[in-house]
Design a protein around this motif. Structure first.
Motif, mmCIF file in Angstrom:
data_model
loop_
_atom_site.group_PDB
_atom_site.id
_atom_site.type_symbol
_atom_site.label_atom_id
_atom_site.label_comp_id
_atom_site.label_asym_id
_atom_site.label_seq_id
_atom_site.Cartn_x
_atom_site.Cartn_y
_atom_site.Cartn_z
ATOM 1 N N SER A 1 34.987 40.286 35.309
ATOM 2 C CA SER A 1 35.033 38.866 35.646
ATOM 3 C C SER A 1 34.931 38.703 37.153
ATOM 4 O O SER A 1 35.500 39.495 37.914
ATOM 5 C CB SER A 1 36.339 38.234 35.149
ATOM 6 O OG SER A 1 36.447 36.888 35.578
ATOM 7 N N ASP A 2 34.193 37.673 37.593
ATOM 8 C CA ASP A 2 34.073 37.395 39.028
ATOM 9 C C ASP A 2 35.426 37.049 39.640
ATOM 10 O O ASP A 2 35.643 37.240 40.836
ATOM 11 C CB ASP A 2 33.101 36.237 39.263
ATOM 12 C CG ASP A 2 31.667 36.632 38.931
ATOM 13 O OD1 ASP A 2 31.375 37.842 38.902
ATOM 14 O OD2 ASP A 2 30.843 35.719 38.697
ATOM 15 N N ALA A 3 36.342 36.550 38.807
ATOM 16 C CA ALA A 3 37.664 36.196 39.317
ATOM 17 C C ALA A 3 38.512 37.427 39.620
ATOM 18 O O ALA A 3 39.493 37.334 40.352
ATOM 19 C CB ALA A 3 38.390 35.309 38.302
ATOM 20 N N LEU A 4 38.131 38.582 39.053
ATOM 21 C CA LEU A 4 38.864 39.830 39.266
ATOM 22 C C LEU A 4 37.876 40.916 39.685
ATOM 23 O O LEU A 4 37.537 41.796 38.899
ATOM 24 C CB LEU A 4 39.614 40.246 37.998
ATOM 25 C CG LEU A 4 40.637 39.237 37.452
ATOM 26 C CD1 LEU A 4 41.091 39.638 36.061
ATOM 27 C CD2 LEU A 4 41.833 39.151 38.401
ATOM 28 N N PRO A 5 37.360 40.862 40.900
ATOM 29 C CA PRO A 5 36.336 41.819 41.329
ATOM 30 C C PRO A 5 36.857 43.253 41.315
ATOM 31 O O PRO A 5 37.995 43.524 41.712
ATOM 32 C CB PRO A 5 35.996 41.359 42.763
ATOM 33 C CG PRO A 5 37.182 40.555 43.204
ATOM 34 C CD PRO A 5 37.734 39.922 41.984
ATOM 35 N N GLY A 6 36.007 44.152 40.834
ATOM 36 C CA GLY A 6 36.358 45.564 40.810
ATOM 37 C C GLY A 6 37.234 45.979 39.648
ATOM 38 O O GLY A 6 37.591 47.152 39.525
ATOM 39 N N ARG B 1 46.760 39.617 34.199
ATOM 40 C CA ARG B 1 45.722 39.032 35.050
ATOM 41 C C ARG B 1 44.683 38.256 34.252
ATOM 42 O O ARG B 1 43.913 37.475 34.814
ATOM 43 C CB ARG B 1 45.030 40.139 35.844
ATOM 44 C CG ARG B 1 45.925 40.826 36.867
ATOM 45 C CD ARG B 1 45.251 42.032 37.471
ATOM 46 N NE ARG B 1 45.027 43.091 36.481
ATOM 47 C CZ ARG B 1 44.467 44.260 36.750
ATOM 48 N NH1 ARG B 1 44.058 44.515 37.984
ATOM 49 N NH2 ARG B 1 44.321 45.169 35.805
ATOM 50 N N ILE B 2 44.641 38.450 32.958
ATOM 51 C CA ILE B 2 43.683 37.746 32.105
ATOM 52 C C ILE B 2 44.235 36.369 31.780
ATOM 53 O O ILE B 2 45.306 36.254 31.175
ATOM 54 C CB ILE B 2 43.410 38.538 30.817
ATOM 55 C CG1 ILE B 2 42.881 39.936 31.153
ATOM 56 C CG2 ILE B 2 42.422 37.796 29.936
ATOM 57 C CD1 ILE B 2 42.751 40.835 29.946
ATOM 58 N N ARG B 3 43.518 35.345 32.183
ATOM 59 C CA ARG B 3 43.967 33.964 31.994
ATOM 60 C C ARG B 3 42.984 33.192 31.122
ATOM 61 O O ARG B 3 41.774 33.465 31.138
ATOM 62 C CB ARG B 3 44.105 33.259 33.350
ATOM 63 C CG ARG B 3 45.105 33.912 34.294
ATOM 64 C CD ARG B 3 46.513 33.723 33.800
ATOM 65 N NE ARG B 3 47.489 34.271 34.738
ATOM 66 C CZ ARG B 3 48.801 34.248 34.535
ATOM 67 N NH1 ARG B 3 49.274 33.706 33.437
ATOM 68 N NH2 ARG B 3 49.627 34.761 35.430
ATOM 69 N N PRO B 4 43.476 32.204 30.385
ATOM 70 C CA PRO B 4 42.568 31.359 29.601
ATOM 71 C C PRO B 4 41.572 30.640 30.502
ATOM 72 O O PRO B 4 41.908 30.198 31.593
ATOM 73 C CB PRO B 4 43.507 30.365 28.916
ATOM 74 C CG PRO B 4 44.842 31.033 28.902
ATOM 75 C CD PRO B 4 44.892 31.858 30.155
ATOM 76 N N GLY B 5 40.341 30.543 30.040
ATOM 77 C CA GLY B 5 39.316 29.817 30.786
ATOM 78 C C GLY B 5 38.501 30.653 31.735
ATOM 79 O O GLY B 5 37.546 30.144 32.323
ATOM 80 N N LEU B 6 38.827 31.929 31.904
ATOM 81 C CA LEU B 6 38.040 32.789 32.795
ATOM 82 C C LEU B 6 36.656 33.033 32.194
ATOM 83 O O LEU B 6 36.518 33.200 30.988
ATOM 84 C CB LEU B 6 38.743 34.136 32.997
ATOM 85 C CG LEU B 6 39.975 34.190 33.909
ATOM 86 C CD1 LEU B 6 40.494 35.619 33.978
ATOM 87 C CD2 LEU B 6 39.645 33.687 35.298
#
Length: 199
Positions: free
Chosen positions: A73-78, A117-122
């Protein structure tokens, strides 16, 4: 009190969007009118989070429940998460985000392990391994050039580049697995070096 709705569970409160015209959407605001049955807000159950994705008709036949997937996910790079395909829709439905609308199947994907770290809507990108090749020799897809019905790779030598036919084992949009005609460690051109504008 009749206008007060109490949530049956606790969790993040996610206000949904209201369609306000072509290309115009925004969250519900005080004073907006909602039609009967409209979803104004959601409170996802954080104890069970899964991915909802779509696959093209052409790819549906290559996928099945239980296949492994890697999620980024772009919200959690790497960060990369392990997951598995769990369920597919029975029928394909048109996707009107593009035109002409392709017909896609819905697929649910479960994470192998829970992660805070996994959130709804990602939004996320899912890569599924549909096949495996042991010790495959991979080259960029743009390095393989089609000439007279043959796959050609230009290999760097002492006197410049040599056009060499290769046999392709597998390919996708980014990479090509070479079955024969090329050895590991050889340098190749990323485009046709015989063209004047070749980089």
């Amino acid at each position: 009190s009749a206008l007060t709705v109490k949530a049956p569970v606790s969790g993040p409160f996610m206000v949904q969007n209201l369609w306000r015209g072509p290309g115009m959407e925004s969250e519900y605001r005080e004073g907006d009118r909602a039609w009967s049955g409209a979803i104004i807000a959601e409170i996802p159950d954080p104890s069970k989070i899964y991915l909802a994705a779509r696959v093209d008709e052409a790819d549906r036949g290559r996928l099945k429940a239980g296949m492994s997937a890697r999620v980024t996910s772009d919200a959690l790079p790497g960060v990369e998460f392990a997951a598995k395909l769990t369920a597919f829709s029975t029928l394909a439905r048109p996707d009107y985000t593009t035109w002409p609308p392709p017909r896609n199947f819905d697929v649910n994907i479960d994470f192998d392990q829970e992660d805070d770290r996994i959130r709804p809507g990602l939004s996320a990108t899912i890569r599924v391994a549909v096949d495996r090749l042991e010790k495959a020799l991979l080259v960029p897809a743009r390095a393989v050039i089609q000439t007279d019905g043959k796959s050609i790779v230009y290999v760097a030598g002492h006197d410049g580049f040599e056009a060499r036919p290769v046999t392709i084992a597998r390919r996708n949009q980014e990479q090509v697995a070479i079955a024969s005609g090329l050895k590991a460690g050889e340098r190749i051109a990323l485009s046709d070096p015989t063209q004047v504008d070749a980089p």
